[in-house]
Write an enzyme that holds these catalytic residues in place. Structure first.
Site, PDB file in Angstrom:
ATOM      1  N   SER A  30       0.793  -1.331  -0.046  1.00  0.00           N
ATOM      2  CA  SER A  30      -0.034  -0.046   0.035  1.00  0.00           C
ATOM      3  C   SER A  30       0.842   1.284   0.120  1.00  0.00           C
ATOM      4  O   SER A  30       0.188   2.285  -0.417  1.00  0.00           O
ATOM      5  CB  SER A  30      -0.885  -0.113   1.115  1.00  0.00           C
ATOM      6  OG  SER A  30      -0.373  -0.620   2.212  1.00  0.00           O
ATOM      7  N   HIS A  34      -3.450  -3.524  -5.834  1.00  0.00           N
ATOM      8  CA  HIS A  34      -3.783  -2.836  -4.660  1.00  0.00           C
ATOM      9  C   HIS A  34      -5.085  -2.938  -4.234  1.00  0.00           C
ATOM     10  O   HIS A  34      -6.049  -2.274  -4.928  1.00  0.00           O
ATOM     11  CB  HIS A  34      -3.141  -1.380  -4.421  1.00  0.00           C
ATOM     12  CG  HIS A  34      -3.564  -0.628  -3.245  1.00  0.00           C
ATOM     13  ND1 HIS A  34      -3.799   0.654  -3.040  1.00  0.00           N
ATOM     14  CD2 HIS A  34      -3.352  -1.320  -1.843  1.00  0.00           C
ATOM     15  CE1 HIS A  34      -3.872   0.886  -1.828  1.00  0.00           C
ATOM     16  NE2 HIS A  34      -3.689  -0.299  -1.027  1.00  0.00           N
ATOM     17  N   GLU A  47      -6.931  -0.983  -7.179  1.00  0.00           N
ATOM     18  CA  GLU A  47      -5.964  -0.055  -7.924  1.00  0.00           C
ATOM     19  C   GLU A  47      -4.828  -0.710  -8.569  1.00  0.00           C
ATOM     20  O   GLU A  47      -4.114  -1.474  -7.968  1.00  0.00           O
ATOM     21  CB  GLU A  47      -5.570   0.958  -6.616  1.00  0.00           C
ATOM     22  CG  GLU A  47      -4.926   2.294  -7.252  1.00  0.00           C
ATOM     23  CD  GLU A  47      -4.637   3.034  -6.031  1.00  0.00           C
ATOM     24  OE1 GLU A  47      -4.734   2.641  -4.689  1.00  0.00           O
ATOM     25  OE2 GLU A  47      -4.699   4.296  -6.170  1.00  0.00           O
ATOM     26  N   ASN A  99      -4.937   6.319  -1.489  1.00  0.00           N
ATOM     27  CA  ASN A  99      -4.344   6.796  -0.273  1.00  0.00           C
ATOM     28  C   ASN A  99      -3.938   8.027  -0.209  1.00  0.00           C
ATOM     29  O   ASN A  99      -3.971   8.787   0.849  1.00  0.00           O
ATOM     30  CB  ASN A  99      -3.526   5.759   0.247  1.00  0.00           C
ATOM     31  CG  ASN A  99      -3.773   4.527   0.689  1.00  0.00           C
ATOM     32  OD1 ASN A  99      -5.046   4.314   1.093  1.00  0.00           O
ATOM     33  ND2 ASN A  99      -3.166   3.607   0.611  1.00  0.00           N
TER      34      ASN A  99
END
Ligand code: NAD
Length: 730
Positions: free
Chosen positions: A441, A462, A474, A512
């Protein structure tokens, strides 16, 4: 070629068969309405026809919905008055459905011909609104079929008579969850709920419908009879009144007033319940037009329907032959690996689940067993299905079992050294065609690819936690990642039925990168003395599913500390978030790590249920006497995310703005009513956005300064979809 065919049998039953050319499921288009209308006229006018069966030419479904181009055409039909075009267009559709419903009866409900709908399976949206206008709905006993009115999920509501008819058929109380939540049912449940009238074996569907048509049934709908009373009472009746008090509170509680469709739906139901049926249809049309004219609905349809589907179908897939995955190796059977193994096996893919110790691998596999047991308890799965899914997962410590894998998804500890060692160990066994994906991540893909034999076959996939619930995946391209790796990742995501976005490698990728500043802005405000309740409620009132403080409790405060330390180490003096760290590190020192320690920004009870905001916070960071305006708090929380999305475009992390919007809603729940951060900017206008965020920058710091791209677009009054929409460029 027309989508509707017509045949009359020896007994005088006309069958109208709907079979949309070139589609696996029927979809109503402009010509379809014209053809259906003409065939109904033909059947009603023909003295030899005693009754009609409306059915589908598709083996497992009746119809999947409506081609949304119909709406666009209606809007254009009245020149510069799109609302008039919509209203008139929808009323014309009502006239067709009402003709079916009246079946040729006169004003005194005399004469007329029965019209039955025979549904082989799935019936959604207009695909259920048409059956609701028929006199009897027969559904084949097909447990896979989904029946319902899911329009609310994409920001509209059933506006082709579905709302008015369902409420009159079932009562407002019973119809509300189906309309307000878009709940779908299988045929048996749809019968129990009172949506369909009969469930019959699939091979008897047409025979049963015909039997009924020939039985000379009464075809007057209850609401066309004198003295009709709505089941459960209308709003002015005490029982109905209570329904609406509750429903109104529920809608406002759930939507916080930001979704126009839910409010309009409820108004349509309430107002429609007090007037005769045809007036109710007119009211439904007014509210439907109102919703369709609202930019929020147009944005939601674009992101959650059109663009989401385009991405799932491979809109950004490189032109490489089919890369469907046959055998996947999942390395690391922890929280993420266990979930990845589960969804892969559910998709019928053979899985090798590896961990360092056998009991860890077994524990990872037991996640699938638990998941299937829950499904069995809810009658969504069977013992056989469980055995079949578990049979696909080989939980082991033996890397040799990875032989023959065409995809690896690595989900071991977040550590460059551990990941490099695992990459080498795996590639000593796998063949040259195997693509290696990491679920990291935070670590740069280009960096991790260095441990791999061929970095063109190395990619980031991801997942979000929990893997089985989160719809977004992702896909991250490292600098050397090749097209085949991208295609492999996209084909895999399609197999496991999730929605992909493809982004370039950069710190925190896309999701993120946007969500961390949102959390940070919330924590920063705590430090400034903004009341925590104001921060959390401001977030909810802009349509965020979780306030920033609740979100950090869910993801855990020590993870926040870890990320803060790593970011500071990487950025050095440029690190902007020192003020936040003070709060975060203090919370961690206090042992308040969030939900997992039953203590965080919120208190939790013994069972882990979230209670009120922790009052110890105010002792350390006293609430300031003067509080900011709600709007200012909201703008800070919105722009913290939205500006990152703009920067992601500037830096070429996002290559397609559709992915920016779809990824934001599915990845971190960005205010779905807006259609996503870029749609939101288009809605408020880039000039207003640049001016507002620059004003925030003056007051709160450089992080709010409009990025150059936004500044430039504001000067030219451009929109993101005007400038970047790939669908238009195609
Ligand atoms: P976790 O600690 O639950 O699981 C990691 C597993 O890897 C453990 O079972 C461990 O025994 C195993 N492992 C460690 N070294 C190994 C080795 N050399 N060989 C085989 N197995 C080994 O961690 P997690 O939360 O599942 O995260 C895994 C990865 O997914 C990390 O890279 C993390 O950043 C990423 N990720 C996590 C989340 C999340 O919300 N937890 C979300 C997205 C991505």
């Amino acid at each position: 070629m027309t989508d509707f065919s017509y045949a009359v049998d020896a007994d005088g039953v006309a069958t109208i068969t709907w079979d949309t050319v070139g589609k696996s499921m029927n979809v109503m288009n402009e010509q379809g309405f014209i053809d259906l209308d003409a065939l109904i006229d033909k059947a009603l006018a023909d003295d030899a026809v005693k009754g009609v069966i409306l059915t589908s030419g598709k083996p497992d479904s009746f119809a999947g919905g409506m081609d949304l181009n119909i709406i666009a055409k209606m809007k254009e039909s009245a020149g510069d008055d799109p609302a008039r075009g919509l209203f008139d267009g929808i009323m014309a559709t009502h006239a067709i459905l009402r003709k079916i419903e009246r079946g040729g009866m006169d004003d005194k409900n005399k004469g007329g011909k029965p019209i039955a709908c025979a549904m082989q399976g799935t019936a959604l949206g207009i695909g259920l609104e048409i059956p609701l206008a028929c006199h009897r709905i027969f559904a084949a006993d097909n447990p896979k079929a989904k029946i319902g009115l899911p329009e609310i999920m994409v920001g509209i509501f059933p506006g082709m008579g579905g709302t008015t008819r369902l409420v009159r058929k079932m009562g407002a109380m019973a119809a509300s969850p189906l309309l307000l939540e878009g709940k779908l049912n299988d045929p048996k449940k749809a019968k129990m709920a009172g949506i369909v009238d009969e469930v019959v074996p699939a091979d008897e569907l047409l025979a049963k419908a015909k039997e009924w048509v020939l039985s000379e049934p009464s075809i007057v709908k209850p609401w066309d009879e004198k003295g009709y009373k709505m089941p459960g009472g209308a709003p002015y009746h005490p029982a109905g009144f209570m329904t609406f008090v509750g429903a109104s509170a529920m809608v406002n509680g759930k939507t916080k007033g930001v979704y126009p469709a839910a409010k309009a739906l409820l108004s349509s139901v309430y107002e429609g319940a007090m007037v005769p049926f045809d007036t109710a249809l007119k009211i439904e049309t007014r509210w439907f037009t109102n919703v369709l004219m609202n930019p929020s609905s147009a944005n939601m349809i674009r992101s959650l329907f059109i663009n989401k589907e385009a991405l799932e179908k491979g809109a950004v897939r490189p032109d490489v032959p089919d890369q469907k995955v046959q055998k996947v190796g999942v390395i690391g059977a922890g929280m993420m690996g266990a979930g990845i193994a589960l969804i892969s096996a559910l998709a019928g893919i053979e899985v090798v689940l590896i961990d360092a110790k056998q009991d860890a691998a077994d524990k990872g596999k037991s996640y699938t067993a638990d998941y299937m047991d829950k499904g069995i308890a809810r009658k969504k799965a069977t013992e056989e299905k469980k055995e079949q899914v578990l049979g696909l997962i080989n939980a082991t410590t033996d890397y040799d079992a990875l032989k023959g894998c065409d995809l690896i998804v690595e989900a071991v500890f977040e550590d460059v050294g551990v990941k490099a060692e695992v990459t080498k160990k795996v590639q000593a066994v796998t063949g040259p065609d195997c693509i290696f994906a990491t679920n990291t991540s935070t670590l740069p893909i280009t960096e991790l690819a260095k441990a791999s034999k061929d970095s063109s076959d190395f990619i980031g996939i991801h997942f979000f936690s929990p893997v089985d619930k989160m719809m977004l995946v992702e896909i991250i391209k490292g600098q050397q990642t090749g097209d085949r790796a991208v295609a492999k990742a996209l084909d895999y995501v399609r197999q496991i039925k999730k929605t992909p976005i493809v982004v370039n490698d950069a710190r925190f990728f896309y999701a993120n990168r946007c969500i961390i500043p949102y959390i940070n802005e919330g924590i920063r405000m705590v430090k400034e003395g903004v009341a925590p309740a104001l921060i959390e409620n401001a977030a909810k009132l802009i349509g965020m599913p979780l306030g920033p403080l609740q979100l950090v409790d869910e993801t855990s405060i020590d993870l926040g500390v870890k990320i803060a330390k790593a970011t500071k180490a990487a950025m050095g003096d440029a690190y902007p978030d020192g003020a936040i760290d003070e709060v975060l590190f203090w919370m961690a020192d206090e042992g308040r790590l969030g939900r997992k320690s039953n203590a965080g920004f919120y208190d939790y009870d013994d069972k882990g249920k979230r209670q009120l905001l922790w009052d110890g916070l105010a002792a350390k960071y006293p609430t300031a006497a003067e509080q900011p305006e709600l709007h200012e708090v909201q703008n800070r929380l919105l722009f913290a995310q939205v500006l990152e999305a703009v920067r992601a475009i500037e830096e070429d992390v996002l290559m397609d703005i559709r992915e920016g919007d779809v990824g934001a809603i599915l990845g971190w729940g960005f205010a779905p009513w807006s259609g996503g951060p870029l749609s939101w900017l288009d809605m408020v206008g880039t000039p207003w956005a640049a001016e507002t965020t620059n004003a925030l920058a003056e007051k709160h710091g450089k992080r709010f300064e409009a990025p150059a791209l936004l500044q430039e677009m504001a000067a030219k009054n451009q929109t993101f979809y005007g400038r970047f929409d790939p669908a238009k460029a195609a």
